[in-house]
Design a protein around this motif. Sequence first.
Motif, PDB file in Angstrom:
ATOM      1  N   LYS A 164      38.989  38.096  41.424  1.00  0.00           N
ATOM      2  CA  LYS A 164      37.783  37.761  42.170  1.00  0.00           C
ATOM      3  C   LYS A 164      38.162  37.417  43.617  1.00  0.00           C
ATOM      4  O   LYS A 164      39.344  37.223  43.917  1.00  0.00           O
ATOM      5  CB  LYS A 164      37.042  36.598  41.507  1.00  0.00           C
ATOM      6  CG  LYS A 164      36.455  36.955  40.148  1.00  0.00           C
ATOM      7  CD  LYS A 164      35.678  35.775  39.559  1.00  0.00           C
ATOM      8  CE  LYS A 164      35.081  36.156  38.211  1.00  0.00           C
ATOM      9  NZ  LYS A 164      34.329  35.012  37.616  1.00  0.00           N
ATOM     10  N   GLU A 200      29.819  45.793  45.719  1.00  0.00           N
ATOM     11  CA  GLU A 200      30.934  45.415  44.860  1.00  0.00           C
ATOM     12  C   GLU A 200      31.940  44.531  45.590  1.00  0.00           C
ATOM     13  O   GLU A 200      32.667  43.756  44.955  1.00  0.00           O
ATOM     14  CB  GLU A 200      31.639  46.668  44.320  1.00  0.00           C
ATOM     15  CG  GLU A 200      30.875  47.390  43.235  1.00  0.00           C
ATOM     16  CD  GLU A 200      30.734  46.568  41.958  1.00  0.00           C
ATOM     17  OE1 GLU A 200      31.701  45.868  41.589  1.00  0.00           O
ATOM     18  OE2 GLU A 200      29.664  46.610  41.337  1.00  0.00           O
ATOM     19  N   PRO A 258      33.756  52.075  42.635  1.00  0.00           N
ATOM     20  CA  PRO A 258      33.697  51.755  41.202  1.00  0.00           C
ATOM     21  C   PRO A 258      33.623  50.236  41.012  1.00  0.00           C
ATOM     22  O   PRO A 258      33.786  49.465  41.947  1.00  0.00           O
ATOM     23  CB  PRO A 258      35.018  52.320  40.665  1.00  0.00           C
ATOM     24  CG  PRO A 258      35.927  52.377  41.843  1.00  0.00           C
ATOM     25  CD  PRO A 258      35.060  52.631  43.042  1.00  0.00           C
ATOM     26  N   LYS A 259      33.398  49.810  39.784  1.00  0.00           N
ATOM     27  CA  LYS A 259      33.253  48.398  39.486  1.00  0.00           C
ATOM     28  C   LYS A 259      34.520  47.617  39.838  1.00  0.00           C
ATOM     29  O   LYS A 259      35.642  48.067  39.589  1.00  0.00           O
ATOM     30  CB  LYS A 259      32.935  48.198  37.996  1.00  0.00           C
ATOM     31  CG  LYS A 259      31.523  48.625  37.610  1.00  0.00           C
ATOM     32  CD  LYS A 259      30.490  47.689  38.210  1.00  0.00           C
ATOM     33  CE  LYS A 259      29.084  48.087  37.795  1.00  0.00           C
ATOM     34  NZ  LYS A 259      28.059  47.208  38.424  1.00  0.00           N
ATOM     35  N   MET A 260      34.303  46.452  40.443  1.00  0.00           N
ATOM     36  CA  MET A 260      35.407  45.565  40.800  1.00  0.00           C
ATOM     37  C   MET A 260      35.489  44.420  39.790  1.00  0.00           C
ATOM     38  O   MET A 260      34.766  44.395  38.805  1.00  0.00           O
ATOM     39  CB  MET A 260      35.190  45.034  42.212  1.00  0.00           C
ATOM     40  CG  MET A 260      35.081  46.116  43.285  1.00  0.00           C
ATOM     41  SD  MET A 260      36.669  46.826  43.733  1.00  0.00           S
ATOM     42  CE  MET A 260      37.344  45.508  44.733  1.00  0.00           C
ATOM     43  N   ARG A 261      36.396  43.471  40.059  1.00  0.00           N
ATOM     44  CA  ARG A 261      36.570  42.251  39.266  1.00  0.00           C
ATOM     45  C   ARG A 261      37.182  42.513  37.884  1.00  0.00           C
ATOM     46  O   ARG A 261      37.013  41.717  36.967  1.00  0.00           O
ATOM     47  CB  ARG A 261      35.245  41.470  39.137  1.00  0.00           C
ATOM     48  CG  ARG A 261      34.741  40.987  40.478  1.00  0.00           C
ATOM     49  CD  ARG A 261      33.302  40.516  40.469  1.00  0.00           C
ATOM     50  NE  ARG A 261      32.948  40.089  41.816  1.00  0.00           N
ATOM     51  CZ  ARG A 261      32.565  40.928  42.791  1.00  0.00           C
ATOM     52  NH1 ARG A 261      32.481  42.239  42.552  1.00  0.00           N
ATOM     53  NH2 ARG A 261      32.286  40.466  43.996  1.00  0.00           N
ATOM     54  N   ASN A 262      37.876  43.623  37.770  1.00  0.00           N
ATOM     55  CA  ASN A 262      38.620  43.878  36.542  1.00  0.00           C
ATOM     56  C   ASN A 262      39.923  43.090  36.528  1.00  0.00           C
ATOM     57  O   ASN A 262      40.441  42.747  35.466  1.00  0.00           O
ATOM     58  CB  ASN A 262      38.932  45.370  36.413  1.00  0.00           C
ATOM     59  CG  ASN A 262      37.670  46.211  36.402  1.00  0.00           C
ATOM     60  OD1 ASN A 262      36.786  45.998  35.587  1.00  0.00           O
ATOM     61  ND2 ASN A 262      37.567  47.164  37.318  1.00  0.00           N
ATOM     62  N   ASP A 282      29.725  48.314  50.387  1.00  0.00           N
ATOM     63  CA  ASP A 282      29.376  48.348  48.965  1.00  0.00           C
ATOM     64  C   ASP A 282      29.205  46.916  48.471  1.00  0.00           C
ATOM     65  O   ASP A 282      30.021  46.043  48.770  1.00  0.00           O
ATOM     66  CB  ASP A 282      30.476  49.048  48.156  1.00  0.00           C
ATOM     67  CG  ASP A 282      29.966  49.501  46.806  1.00  0.00           C
ATOM     68  OD1 ASP A 282      29.670  48.634  45.970  1.00  0.00           O
ATOM     69  OD2 ASP A 282      29.862  50.728  46.593  1.00  0.00           O
ATOM     70  N   GLU A 315      42.467  46.857  42.612  1.00  0.00           N
ATOM     71  CA  GLU A 315      41.651  47.136  41.427  1.00  0.00           C
ATOM     72  C   GLU A 315      41.697  48.610  41.033  1.00  0.00           C
ATOM     73  O   GLU A 315      41.695  48.953  39.861  1.00  0.00           O
ATOM     74  CB  GLU A 315      40.192  46.729  41.715  1.00  0.00           C
ATOM     75  CG  GLU A 315      39.974  45.244  41.921  1.00  0.00           C
ATOM     76  CD  GLU A 315      39.585  44.512  40.644  1.00  0.00           C
ATOM     77  OE1 GLU A 315      39.228  45.169  39.658  1.00  0.00           O
ATOM     78  OE2 GLU A 315      39.641  43.265  40.643  1.00  0.00           O
ATOM     79  N   HIS A 316      41.731  49.483  42.043  1.00  0.00           N
ATOM     80  CA  HIS A 316      41.631  50.926  41.790  1.00  0.00           C
ATOM     81  C   HIS A 316      42.689  51.692  42.588  1.00  0.00           C
ATOM     82  O   HIS A 316      42.390  52.317  43.608  1.00  0.00           O
ATOM     83  CB  HIS A 316      40.227  51.413  42.151  1.00  0.00           C
ATOM     84  CG  HIS A 316      39.147  50.799  41.322  1.00  0.00           C
ATOM     85  ND1 HIS A 316      38.916  51.167  40.010  1.00  0.00           N
ATOM     86  CD2 HIS A 316      38.261  49.811  41.607  1.00  0.00           C
ATOM     87  CE1 HIS A 316      37.937  50.430  39.520  1.00  0.00           C
ATOM     88  NE2 HIS A 316      37.512  49.607  40.463  1.00  0.00           N
TER      89      HIS A 316
END
Length: 388
Positions: free
Chosen positions: A130, A165, A123-127, A163, A107-108
């Motif tokens: 899943k 996330e 940072p935000k996941m699931r971009n 986390d 993801e990152h």
Amino acid sequence: MQRFTIPREVYTGDNAIEVLKTLQGKKAFIVIGSERTIKDGTVEKVQTLLKEASIESMVFQGVEHDPSFTTVKKGTEALREFGADWIIGIGGGSPIDAAKSMWIFYEHPELAFEEAFVPFSLPKMRNKAKFIGITTTSGTATEVTSFSVVTNPETGIKYPIADYEITPDIAIVDTNLVMSLTPELVAYTGMDALTHALEAYVSNVATPITDALAVKSIEMIDESLVNSFKGDETARKAMHISQCLAGMSFSNAILGIVHSMAHKTGKLFNIPHGCANAIYLPYVIQYNAKQAPEKYADVARRLGLAGNNQMELVNALVEYVKNLKKEMNVPASVKEFGISYDAFAEKLDFFAEEAVNDPCTGTNPRSIDTETMKKLYLCAYNGEDVQF
């Protein structure tokens, strides 16, 4: 304000794995450890169910016990090439933890390993994808937790990533998947689950919700662990559910210094994680009892242990843990496990300092410094009662 986070969906019981055929998606990246889940047909079953859902799958095999940064990097590269929208970790803690870490860097890709270790800062996941955790052992509960533990191959030290996330989207706790566990694996993973529940219950950020899950887990472990060790199938299935309850609890209440100690010495001395937790647990209960006697006493009462006051009940709980280990042939001390004193003493300063700085130490009910941690490690090495 207090937060409680678990997977959006948790499927339990016989044949819970069947839910995979209802997934919607295009590609699933499957992460496994040894060939056990191939030989017992679990991986083939997963791929067949995914195929029914018209989902293409790829298997990444070979995650070692205590997965390393190197393995995570290799898996992340394969994941990027495949381009999955589902990531599925199958097995015990190691492959599912590795899969979570691969997910983070998929993801990152710009994120450094060191940045990921800062608690609750991802940072935000699931971009892109899943996550599904399918557990085939009854201890780590990583299928429902916000944790991933990876190891620095150069030092052998484990580093937990924490986390919400990385709490999985779906957890599958299929009770048919643990029938072939060896007695040793039942013992070690079962003691891991008990440690999770006890540490969550006395955590300094525990809540009534986490307490309820921890207590139920402890009661089920008391009823089922030894019988599961002896091969009883009903008890084996009950242990699979109880470890999941403990995981939901500690994912939110976090853990304590049993895990801090185990994280720093397990890989270094080749002590299986559940075994390391089992070794350290009674000594940490003795240490923490000066700060949290009422909760340990409450556990003792719920287990039907005898005692006229809090400390007698705490002592009864310590003996209960020791006897439980003895009944399942789990070592009572680091020395009994077979580690030489010279080897242990040589690294003592290093891993005591690392354990104090472990993220799990912050939620332990009693604070600890490096010198005291060294003393605690030595008690656990020699099998001596903690008097400080």
